[in-house]
Design a protein around this motif. Structure first.
Motif, PDB file in Angstrom:
ATOM      1  N   ARG A 262      -0.784   0.853  -1.866  1.00  0.00           N
ATOM      2  CA  ARG A 262      -2.207   0.484  -1.788  1.00  0.00           C
ATOM      3  C   ARG A 262      -2.521  -0.268  -0.500  1.00  0.00           C
ATOM      4  NH1 ARG A 262      -2.837  -1.554  -7.976  1.00  0.00           N
ATOM      5  NH2 ARG A 262      -3.080   0.500  -8.917  1.00  0.00           N
ATOM      6  N   GLY A 263      -1.604  -1.139  -0.091  1.00  0.00           N
ATOM      7  CA  GLY A 263      -1.803  -1.884   1.151  1.00  0.00           C
ATOM      8  C   GLY A 263      -1.815  -0.970   2.367  1.00  0.00           C
ATOM      9  N   LEU A 264      -0.914  -0.001   2.382  1.00  0.00           N
ATOM     10  CA  LEU A 264      -0.879   0.953   3.495  1.00  0.00           C
ATOM     11  C   LEU A 264      -2.152   1.796   3.541  1.00  0.00           C
ATOM     12  CD1 LEU A 264       2.838   2.072   3.381  1.00  0.00           C
ATOM     13  CD2 LEU A 264       1.666   1.183   5.390  1.00  0.00           C
TER      14      LEU A 264
ATOM     15  N   VAL B  82      12.087  10.342  -4.979  1.00  0.00           N
ATOM     16  CA  VAL B  82      13.198   9.544  -4.475  1.00  0.00           C
ATOM     17  C   VAL B  82      13.992   8.972  -5.645  1.00  0.00           C
ATOM     18  CG1 VAL B  82      12.097   8.940  -2.305  1.00  0.00           C
ATOM     19  CG2 VAL B  82      11.765   7.479  -4.264  1.00  0.00           C
ATOM     20  N   SER B  83      15.271   8.803  -5.417  1.00  0.00           N
ATOM     21  CA  SER B  83      16.124   8.196  -6.436  1.00  0.00           C
ATOM     22  C   SER B  83      15.977   6.684  -6.367  1.00  0.00           C
ATOM     23  CB  SER B  83      17.572   8.610  -6.205  1.00  0.00           C
ATOM     24  OG  SER B  83      18.028   8.073  -4.975  1.00  0.00           O
ATOM     25  N   GLU B  84      16.594   6.016  -7.304  1.00  0.00           N
ATOM     26  CA  GLU B  84      16.531   4.552  -7.337  1.00  0.00           C
ATOM     27  C   GLU B  84      17.128   3.948  -6.065  1.00  0.00           C
ATOM     28  OE1 GLU B  84      15.110   2.391  -9.486  1.00  0.00           O
ATOM     29  OE2 GLU B  84      14.242   4.136 -10.462  1.00  0.00           O
ATOM     30  N   ALA B  85      18.196   4.550  -5.556  1.00  0.00           N
ATOM     31  CA  ALA B  85      18.844   4.034  -4.350  1.00  0.00           C
ATOM     32  C   ALA B  85      17.952   4.205  -3.123  1.00  0.00           C
ATOM     33  CB  ALA B  85      20.172   4.737  -4.126  1.00  0.00           C
ATOM     34  N   GLU B  86      17.175   5.269  -3.096  1.00  0.00           N
ATOM     35  CA  GLU B  86      16.305   5.538  -1.949  1.00  0.00           C
ATOM     36  C   GLU B  86      15.026   4.704  -1.974  1.00  0.00           C
ATOM     37  OE1 GLU B  86      15.905   9.735  -2.486  1.00  0.00           O
ATOM     38  OE2 GLU B  86      17.431  10.157  -0.977  1.00  0.00           O
ATOM     39  N   LYS B  87      14.710   4.109  -3.111  1.00  0.00           N
ATOM     40  CA  LYS B  87      13.499   3.288  -3.202  1.00  0.00           C
ATOM     41  C   LYS B  87      13.566   2.083  -2.273  1.00  0.00           C
ATOM     42  CE  LYS B  87      11.725   4.444  -7.743  1.00  0.00           C
ATOM     43  NZ  LYS B  87      11.323   3.930  -9.049  1.00  0.00           N
ATOM     44  N   GLU B  88      14.745   1.506  -2.140  1.00  0.00           N
ATOM     45  CA  GLU B  88      14.920   0.368  -1.232  1.00  0.00           C
ATOM     46  C   GLU B  88      14.605   0.771   0.201  1.00  0.00           C
ATOM     47  OE1 GLU B  88      15.588  -2.865  -1.814  1.00  0.00           O
ATOM     48  OE2 GLU B  88      15.560  -2.475  -3.974  1.00  0.00           O
ATOM     49  N   ALA B  89      15.118   1.930   0.615  1.00  0.00           N
ATOM     50  CA  ALA B  89      14.878   2.413   1.971  1.00  0.00           C
ATOM     51  C   ALA B  89      13.403   2.746   2.177  1.00  0.00           C
ATOM     52  CB  ALA B  89      15.742   3.630   2.262  1.00  0.00           C
ATOM     53  N   LEU B  90      12.780   3.350   1.163  1.00  0.00           N
ATOM     54  CA  LEU B  90      11.357   3.681   1.241  1.00  0.00           C
ATOM     55  C   LEU B  90      10.525   2.405   1.351  1.00  0.00           C
ATOM     56  CD1 LEU B  90       9.076   5.819   1.031  1.00  0.00           C
ATOM     57  CD2 LEU B  90       9.154   5.485  -1.435  1.00  0.00           C
ATOM     58  N   TYR B  91      10.883   1.388   0.600  1.00  0.00           N
ATOM     59  CA  TYR B  91      10.158   0.122   0.635  1.00  0.00           C
ATOM     60  C   TYR B  91      10.305  -0.549   2.001  1.00  0.00           C
ATOM     61  CZ  TYR B  91       8.363  -4.394  -0.900  1.00  0.00           C
ATOM     62  OH  TYR B  91       7.617  -5.535  -1.029  1.00  0.00           O
ATOM     63  N   ALA B  92      11.521  -0.554   2.542  1.00  0.00           N
ATOM     64  CA  ALA B  92      11.759  -1.171   3.856  1.00  0.00           C
ATOM     65  C   ALA B  92      10.985  -0.439   4.946  1.00  0.00           C
ATOM     66  CB  ALA B  92      13.251  -1.171   4.172  1.00  0.00           C
ATOM     67  N   GLN B  93      11.005   0.898   4.897  1.00  0.00           N
ATOM     68  CA  GLN B  93      10.266   1.677   5.886  1.00  0.00           C
ATOM     69  C   GLN B  93       8.762   1.477   5.717  1.00  0.00           C
ATOM     70  OE1 GLN B  93      11.521   3.389   8.482  1.00  0.00           O
ATOM     71  NE2 GLN B  93       9.405   3.680   9.116  1.00  0.00           N
ATOM     72  N   GLY B  94       8.311   1.372   4.484  1.00  0.00           N
ATOM     73  CA  GLY B  94       6.895   1.127   4.221  1.00  0.00           C
ATOM     74  C   GLY B  94       6.421  -0.209   4.776  1.00  0.00           C
ATOM     75  N   LEU B  95       7.260  -1.235   4.653  1.00  0.00           N
ATOM     76  CA  LEU B  95       6.902  -2.538   5.223  1.00  0.00           C
ATOM     77  C   LEU B  95       6.795  -2.460   6.741  1.00  0.00           C
ATOM     78  CD1 LEU B  95       9.017  -5.049   3.098  1.00  0.00           C
ATOM     79  CD2 LEU B  95       6.549  -4.706   3.051  1.00  0.00           C
ATOM     80  N   LYS B  96       7.707  -1.732   7.369  1.00  0.00           N
ATOM     81  CA  LYS B  96       7.641  -1.557   8.826  1.00  0.00           C
ATOM     82  C   LYS B  96       6.371  -0.799   9.218  1.00  0.00           C
ATOM     83  CE  LYS B  96      12.616  -1.516   9.610  1.00  0.00           C
ATOM     84  NZ  LYS B  96      13.760  -0.692  10.010  1.00  0.00           N
ATOM     85  N   ASP B  97       6.048   0.237   8.451  1.00  0.00           N
ATOM     86  CA  ASP B  97       4.840   1.013   8.735  1.00  0.00           C
ATOM     87  C   ASP B  97       3.587   0.164   8.563  1.00  0.00           C
ATOM     88  OD1 ASP B  97       6.408   3.219   9.253  1.00  0.00           O
ATOM     89  OD2 ASP B  97       6.045   4.170   7.309  1.00  0.00           O
TER      90      ASP B  97
ATOM     91  N   GLN C 250       3.330  -3.050   9.036  1.00  0.00           N
ATOM     92  CA  GLN C 250       3.231  -3.931  10.196  1.00  0.00           C
ATOM     93  C   GLN C 250       2.708  -3.177  11.417  1.00  0.00           C
ATOM     94  OE1 GLN C 250       7.203  -5.432  10.460  1.00  0.00           O
ATOM     95  NE2 GLN C 250       6.843  -7.067   8.972  1.00  0.00           N
ATOM     96  N   VAL C 251       3.130  -1.931  11.588  1.00  0.00           N
ATOM     97  CA  VAL C 251       2.651  -1.121  12.710  1.00  0.00           C
ATOM     98  C   VAL C 251       1.151  -0.873  12.580  1.00  0.00           C
ATOM     99  CG1 VAL C 251       2.756   1.185  13.747  1.00  0.00           C
ATOM    100  CG2 VAL C 251       4.865  -0.030  13.184  1.00  0.00           C
ATOM    101  N   VAL C 252       0.703  -0.527  11.400  1.00  0.00           N
ATOM    102  CA  VAL C 252      -0.725  -0.259  11.181  1.00  0.00           C
ATOM    103  C   VAL C 252      -1.540  -1.528  11.413  1.00  0.00           C
ATOM    104  CG1 VAL C 252      -2.440   0.366   9.440  1.00  0.00           C
ATOM    105  CG2 VAL C 252      -0.353   1.692   9.643  1.00  0.00           C
ATOM    106  N   GLN C 253      -1.040  -2.668  10.959  1.00  0.00           N
ATOM    107  CA  GLN C 253      -1.760  -3.928  11.169  1.00  0.00           C
ATOM    108  C   GLN C 253      -1.836  -4.269  12.658  1.00  0.00           C
ATOM    109  OE1 GLN C 253       0.554  -6.430   8.584  1.00  0.00           O
ATOM    110  NE2 GLN C 253      -0.863  -6.171   6.870  1.00  0.00           N
ATOM    111  N   ARG C 254      -0.748  -4.048  13.400  1.00  0.00           N
ATOM    112  CA  ARG C 254      -0.780  -4.296  14.847  1.00  0.00           C
ATOM    113  C   ARG C 254      -1.742  -3.344  15.536  1.00  0.00           C
ATOM    114  NH1 ARG C 254       4.917  -4.836  14.368  1.00  0.00           N
ATOM    115  NH2 ARG C 254       5.169  -2.714  15.136  1.00  0.00           N
TER     116      ARG C 254
END
Length: 87
Positions: free
Chosen positions: A12-14, A42-57, A59-63
């Protein structure tokens, strides 16, 4: 461990930040990419990676939003037309 609630909040934030970009091309790309990234199965293990990439994205959108606010923006023709004409 990333919960589904955290992923939904990030999604929602993105979408919110992406839809507030001034330039039509940046705005549509951010929204389209967010939706496509979160629709992937995505599997449960990939959710962490998706979340980390989403946070980076996020920050990019906010900048990008801050950078666009520093410069005079002239609306394009696509911004002036009703949104329903693009769908």
């Amino acid at each position: 461990m990333t919960s589904s609630k955290d992923l939904l909040r990030l999604y929602r934030g993105l979408l919110k930040e992406g839809s507030q970009l001034a330039d039509y091309n940046f705005r549509e790309y951010a929204v389209r990419r967010t939706k496509s990234d979160f629709r992937k199965k995505v599997s449960e293990a990939e959710k962490e990676a998706l979340y980390a990439q989403g946070l980076k994205d996020l920050q990019v959108v906010q900048r990008q939003k801050v950078v666009q606010s520093m410069f005079l923006y002239q609306q394009s023709l696509l911004d002036k037309l009703p949104r329903s004409r693009f769908i």
